[in-house]
Design an enzyme around this catalytic site. Sequence first.
Site, PDB file in Angstrom:
ATOM      1  N   GLY A   1      16.235  -8.089   1.668  1.00 43.99           N
ATOM      2  CA  GLY A   1      17.465  -7.509   2.191  1.00 43.99           C
ATOM      3  C   GLY A   1      17.259  -6.215   2.949  1.00 43.99           C
ATOM      4  O   GLY A   1      16.150  -5.866   3.356  1.00 43.99           O
ATOM      5  N   THR A   2      18.354  -5.475   3.130  1.00 46.39           N
ATOM      6  CA  THR A   2      18.317  -4.217   3.875  1.00 46.39           C
ATOM      7  C   THR A   2      17.339  -3.229   3.253  1.00 46.39           C
ATOM      8  O   THR A   2      16.529  -2.612   3.947  1.00 46.39           O
ATOM      9  CB  THR A   2      19.726  -3.594   3.914  1.00 46.39           C
TER      10      THR A   2
ATOM     11  N   GLY B   1      23.861 -18.824   4.411  1.00 48.35           N
ATOM     12  CA  GLY B   1      24.610 -19.486   3.351  1.00 48.35           C
ATOM     13  C   GLY B   1      26.099 -19.257   3.512  1.00 48.35           C
ATOM     14  O   GLY B   1      26.546 -18.127   3.757  1.00 48.35           O
TER      15      GLY B   1
ATOM     16  N   GLY C   1      25.301  -7.789   0.656  1.00 51.10           N
ATOM     17  CA  GLY C   1      24.980  -6.428   1.056  1.00 51.10           C
ATOM     18  C   GLY C   1      25.897  -5.818   2.088  1.00 51.10           C
ATOM     19  O   GLY C   1      27.098  -6.106   2.135  1.00 51.10           O
TER      20      GLY C   1
ATOM     21  N   GLY D   1      27.986   5.857   7.566  1.00 52.90           N
ATOM     22  CA  GLY D   1      28.220   4.983   6.424  1.00 52.90           C
ATOM     23  C   GLY D   1      27.892   3.530   6.733  1.00 52.90           C
ATOM     24  O   GLY D   1      27.420   3.199   7.821  1.00 52.90           O
TER      25      GLY D   1
ATOM     26  N   ALA E   1      20.746   0.755  -4.082  1.00 58.18           N
ATOM     27  CA  ALA E   1      19.928  -0.396  -4.465  1.00 58.18           C
ATOM     28  C   ALA E   1      19.875  -0.562  -5.981  1.00 58.18           C
ATOM     29  O   ALA E   1      19.962  -1.681  -6.498  1.00 58.18           O
ATOM     30  CB  ALA E   1      18.520  -0.232  -3.896  1.00 58.18           C
ATOM     31  N   HIS E   2      19.728   0.557  -6.702  1.00 56.99           N
ATOM     32  CA  HIS E   2      19.604   0.450  -8.158  1.00 56.99           C
ATOM     33  C   HIS E   2      20.923   0.086  -8.817  1.00 56.99           C
ATOM     34  O   HIS E   2      20.921  -0.531  -9.890  1.00 56.99           O
ATOM     35  CB  HIS E   2      19.005   1.722  -8.772  1.00 56.99           C
TER      36      HIS E   2
ATOM     37  N   HIS F   1       3.785  22.200 -19.796  1.00 61.02           N
ATOM     38  CA  HIS F   1       3.617  23.333 -18.877  1.00 61.02           C
ATOM     39  C   HIS F   1       2.241  23.256 -18.231  1.00 61.02           C
ATOM     40  O   HIS F   1       1.251  23.007 -18.918  1.00 61.02           O
ATOM     41  CB  HIS F   1       3.747  24.645 -19.647  1.00 61.02           C
TER      42      HIS F   1
END
Length: 467
Positions: free
Chosen positions: A40-41, A116, A145, A272, A321-322, A445
């Site tokens: 996908g994208t 599809g 998407g 966007g 995506a997540h 640290h």
Amino acid sequence: MSTYDVAIIGSGPGGYVAAIRCAQLGMKTAIIEKYNTLGGTCLNVGCIPSKALLDSSHHYDDAMKHFEDHGIEIPGEIKINFEKMIARKKQVVDQTCDGVAFLMKKNNIDVYTGMGSFKDATHINIDGADGSQTIEAKNTIIATGSKPGSLPFITIDKERVITSTEALTLKEIPKHMIVIGGGVIGLELGQVYRRLGAEVTVIEYMDRITPGMDKMLSKELMKVLKKQKIKFHLSHAVNKVERNGDEVTVTAKNKKGEEVTFTGDYCLVSVGRRPYTDKLNATAAGVKINERGQVETNEHLQTNVSNIYAIGDVVKGAMLAHKAEEEGVFVAETIAGQKPHIDYNLIPNVIYTWPEVASVGKTEEELKEAGTAIKVGQFPIRALGRARASGDIDGMIKIIADEKTDEVLGVHMIGARVADLIAEAVTAMEFRASAEDIARMSHAHPTYAEAVKEAALAATADRALHV
């Protein structure tokens, strides 16, 4: 005709993860992708290629500006082989997409290449290069998407007036790239080309960049990007984009109502993205699409047609995506009769500029507007020994906790590696940790993660140790 328990339309992060989980749960699964590569994208023209260019340009920027500070001297002129940089990006994309194809094969998922579209609620037509065929699916997941958005008066010619897709495959480094939109995509790609030598001007309609994030992040990020010589024009409403040969002129009105013009050789339109349901033929299945172009779903991500679900950018919520991955797993497990859960408040948001920006939970503005009594702890990255050692001293970590219960309600970060550090905040908030809980955890640290502990200490009765 082949029959499946589940068919997924779209192979982005949501779609292919849903397919894998369905297969793991014992369902006969098919995935349909209109392009010749899976992913996908995100994998092809989004997350992965943009991060490849961000990393390559970061290396160049370090070599030009910072190697000498570390005692590294490079004889001769440092040059950019832009063609090779783009080729490396493509190699990264190809390897990642091949990895998805391997996962489909490993999990015995049938892959169909073609467009599809619904014939009805249980049958899907697939129109590919080798002709058409129809499959039957007891359940279908729409994971088609999104596509780059634009403004009605802008003509995207894909040459000089471009979207993020074209910005990833340019043949030359722009002299002056005008970026319309001060969000994630515009800032990431703007930084790529600024590092490579382009003049970059960002025009934003709102009064700040990244307007959906905590104001501290917007302020700190713009301060850093200005130091990198990216120019910003906030509260500017673009009303015209014209191309004349190799020159693009952008016209906008500022907050005083005055008309101003900007001229460059490329204009990146990053205002966007829009849900992509083109050619899905959703009406044939009876699936409702709302006025924003999104597939309507209930709390189970189920459409008004009981055996059809939708996930990712094509439904409401952040286009991440997540998020799509979580929804893919959620729907697979729902179909299998399980009771999964997603807390959308705990899905992190990340900008992969340098310094990186990351956040999870509520912003300070949202909590104040809701009337929630809060306490805030902040810690500057420059106070870390690890930051001084690496030279990455820009940034801040901010933890917001409930004033009465001390529960962490939001964490907002800008600095080196915060895209990874935000996972600590997500984990803490998933278990409803208090600021005191984080403050009492040992952090190695020297690390950047120490800033999380220090911010938590600051939120706990102003107990930060190193400021």
